[in-house]
Design a protein around this motif. Structure first.
Motif, PDB file in Angstrom:
ATOM      1  N   ILE A 143     -19.405  15.356   3.143  1.00 20.22           N
ATOM      2  CA  ILE A 143     -20.330  13.530   2.417  1.00 20.22           C
ATOM      3  C   ILE A 143     -19.935  13.762   0.806  1.00 20.22           C
ATOM      4  CG2 ILE A 143     -22.287  13.461   2.032  1.00 20.22           C
ATOM      5  CD1 ILE A 143     -23.145  14.480   4.372  1.00 20.22           C
TER       6      ILE A 143
ATOM      7  N   ARG B  85     -13.348   5.772   5.273  1.00 20.62           N
ATOM      8  CA  ARG B  85     -14.791   5.382   6.602  1.00 20.62           C
ATOM      9  C   ARG B  85     -14.792   5.858   7.638  1.00 20.62           C
ATOM     10  NH1 ARG B  85     -18.521   5.251   3.263  1.00 20.62           N
ATOM     11  NH2 ARG B  85     -19.773   4.255   2.288  1.00 20.62           N
TER      12      ARG B  85
ATOM     13  N   ASP C 277     -15.081  10.015   7.273  1.00 20.44           N
ATOM     14  CA  ASP C 277     -16.583   9.809   6.194  1.00 20.44           C
ATOM     15  C   ASP C 277     -17.679   8.953   5.953  1.00 20.44           C
ATOM     16  OD1 ASP C 277     -18.840  11.367   4.708  1.00 20.44           O
ATOM     17  OD2 ASP C 277     -17.822  11.285   2.698  1.00 20.44           O
ATOM     18  N   SER C 278     -17.863   8.757   7.290  1.00 22.13           N
ATOM     19  CA  SER C 278     -19.360   7.767   7.467  1.00 22.13           C
ATOM     20  C   SER C 278     -20.733   7.726   6.861  1.00 22.13           C
ATOM     21  CB  SER C 278     -19.720   7.140   9.172  1.00 22.13           C
ATOM     22  OG  SER C 278     -20.102   8.933   9.545  1.00 22.13           O
ATOM     23  N   GLN C 279     -21.039   8.787   6.316  1.00 19.20           N
ATOM     24  CA  GLN C 279     -21.805   8.898   5.370  1.00 19.20           C
ATOM     25  C   GLN C 279     -21.382   8.969   3.264  1.00 19.20           C
ATOM     26  OE1 GLN C 279     -25.168   9.245   6.294  1.00 19.20           O
ATOM     27  NE2 GLN C 279     -24.301   8.648   8.617  1.00 19.20           N
TER      28      GLN C 279
ATOM     29  N   ARG D 149     -29.408  10.093  -2.548  1.00 15.78           N
ATOM     30  CA  ARG D 149     -29.036  10.137  -1.249  1.00 15.78           C
ATOM     31  C   ARG D 149     -28.617  11.801  -0.167  1.00 15.78           C
ATOM     32  NH1 ARG D 149     -25.819   4.742  -1.222  1.00 15.78           N
ATOM     33  NH2 ARG D 149     -27.192   3.553  -1.991  1.00 15.78           N
ATOM     34  N   TYR D 150     -27.899  12.382  -0.592  1.00 18.62           N
ATOM     35  CA  TYR D 150     -27.312  13.716  -0.730  1.00 18.62           C
ATOM     36  C   TYR D 150     -29.102  14.928  -0.553  1.00 18.62           C
ATOM     37  CZ  TYR D 150     -24.966  17.926  -0.609  1.00 18.62           C
ATOM     38  OH  TYR D 150     -24.604  18.938   0.291  1.00 18.62           O
TER      39      TYR D 150
ATOM     40  N   ASN E  21     -31.282  13.871   2.129  1.00 17.28           N
ATOM     41  CA  ASN E  21     -30.574  13.797   3.855  1.00 17.28           C
ATOM     42  C   ASN E  21     -30.443  15.270   3.737  1.00 17.28           C
ATOM     43  OD1 ASN E  21     -30.191  11.111   4.012  1.00 17.28           O
ATOM     44  ND2 ASN E  21     -28.208  11.514   3.480  1.00 17.28           N
TER      45      ASN E  21
ATOM     46  N   ARG F 194     -30.553  16.624   8.134  1.00 18.07           N
ATOM     47  CA  ARG F 194     -29.534  15.305   8.661  1.00 18.07           C
ATOM     48  C   ARG F 194     -28.606  16.358   8.776  1.00 18.07           C
ATOM     49  NH1 ARG F 194     -27.699  10.934   6.823  1.00 18.07           N
ATOM     50  NH2 ARG F 194     -27.338   8.975   8.431  1.00 18.07           N
TER      51      ARG F 194
ATOM     52  N   LEU G 112     -25.549  16.728  10.409  1.00 18.42           N
ATOM     53  CA  LEU G 112     -24.309  15.944  11.384  1.00 18.42           C
ATOM     54  C   LEU G 112     -23.303  16.872  12.098  1.00 18.42           C
ATOM     55  CD1 LEU G 112     -23.721  13.271   8.643  1.00 18.42           C
ATOM     56  CD2 LEU G 112     -25.353  13.156  10.500  1.00 18.42           C
TER      57      LEU G 112
ATOM     58  N   SER H  97     -19.208  11.559  13.508  1.00 20.84           N
ATOM     59  CA  SER H  97     -20.084  11.928  12.808  1.00 20.84           C
ATOM     60  C   SER H  97     -21.321  11.312  14.145  1.00 20.84           C
ATOM     61  CB  SER H  97     -20.872  11.531  11.447  1.00 20.84           C
ATOM     62  OG  SER H  97     -19.611  11.886  10.571  1.00 20.84           O
TER      63      SER H  97
ATOM     64  N   GLU I  70     -25.671  13.079  14.500  1.00 21.33           N
ATOM     65  CA  GLU I  70     -27.623  13.658  14.280  1.00 21.33           C
ATOM     66  C   GLU I  70     -27.228  14.969  14.596  1.00 21.33           C
ATOM     67  OE1 GLU I  70     -30.180  12.167  11.914  1.00 21.33           O
ATOM     68  OE2 GLU I  70     -29.714  10.623  11.628  1.00 21.33           O
TER      69      GLU I  70
END
Length: 245
Positions: A54, A77, A80-82, A131-132, A135, A140, A142, A153, A155
């Motif tokens: 991430i 992306r 690493d979608s997050q 944000r990190y 999460n 959260r 993943l 990814s 959850e």
């Protein structure tokens, strides 16, 4: 730890960016580090292919190579979608390309005499860090897998169960609203999280998402209506799980 990546082909500007980021991380004692600062976009992609990340990415839009920084962002992306992507550019008129490439960017920093670049960089670091931390606080977690040429990814809370595929060495992930097939071993997945229970030689179920167990049919009903299967060997453990929920 939030990992920071810098892709900038101008050495002087790259070193300046490294200093801005590293100084702020040290000053604020953040759980972050610069893992890669490079002029070569492929170094970042190679790292992402081999590591679950991430990240926070500062990308020069106008790289002196065939791939632009925005195209690099689109490729990031896939793995690493997050992550948080920040484009740094001398050409703000090119930011429309983010819509063409469907890249969600946190910010665009313009390299001009009117922009306080250090201030904008530290603001991006603060936002990405908040944000990190949020999460992490929300637990959260993943599960990441490589399906074809993409990193997917999901959850952990959305995972229903895993089953072995008819294709050798492959596993099918059944999630709340999707399925994905990837290379792996059930034994390794079982060790990843305490929510996972081996209910059959060919199935691993997420205990948290079980609604009921039909002992006669040896079926496990999940919260989204999907059915997972159990063997008689593991039925007692399943009944204990349901009774204790």
């Amino acid at each position: 730890m939030l990992e920071v990546f810098i892709c900038e082909d101008d050495e002087e500007q790259r070193n300046r960016m490294i200093k801005y980021v590293s100084d702020y991380i040290m000053m604020e004692n953040l759980d972050m580090k610069i893992v890669l600062a490079t002029e070569n976009s492929e170094e970042i992609i190679d790292y992402l292919k081999n590591n679950k990340v991430i990240g926070l990415y500062f990308l020069d839009v106008d790289l002196k190579e065939e791939k632009s920084g925005i195209a690099l962002g689109a490729e990031i992306r896939q793995y690493d979608s997050q992550g948080a992507i920040v484009f740094v550019t001398s050409h703000p008129e090119l930011t429309y390309l983010t819509f063409t490439y469907k890249v969600e960017a946190m910010d665009y920093i313009t390299k001009d005499k009117f922009t306080d670049i250090r201030k904008r960089v530290t603001e991006c670091i603060d936002t990405a860090n908040q944000r990190y931390v949020l999460n992490k606080t929300n637990n959260r977690k993943l599960f990441q897998m490589k399906a074809g040429d993409k990193m997917i990814s999901v959850e952990y809370g959305d995972i229903m169960f895993f089953e072995t595929s008819s294709q050798l060495h492959k596993i099918i992930l059944h999630a709340k609203n999707r399925q994905a097939e990837f290379y792996g071993k059930l034994k390794e997945i079982l060790e990843m999280d305490s929510r996972f229970y081996r209910c059959h030689n060919s199935y691993i179920v997420n205990k948290d998402n079980i609604v009921e167990v039909d002992v006669g049919k040896r079926e496990i009903k999940m919260v989204n209506g999907q059915i997972c299967y159990a063997s008689s060997r593991f039925l007692k453990g399943l009944k204990d799980i349901v009774q204790n929920k």
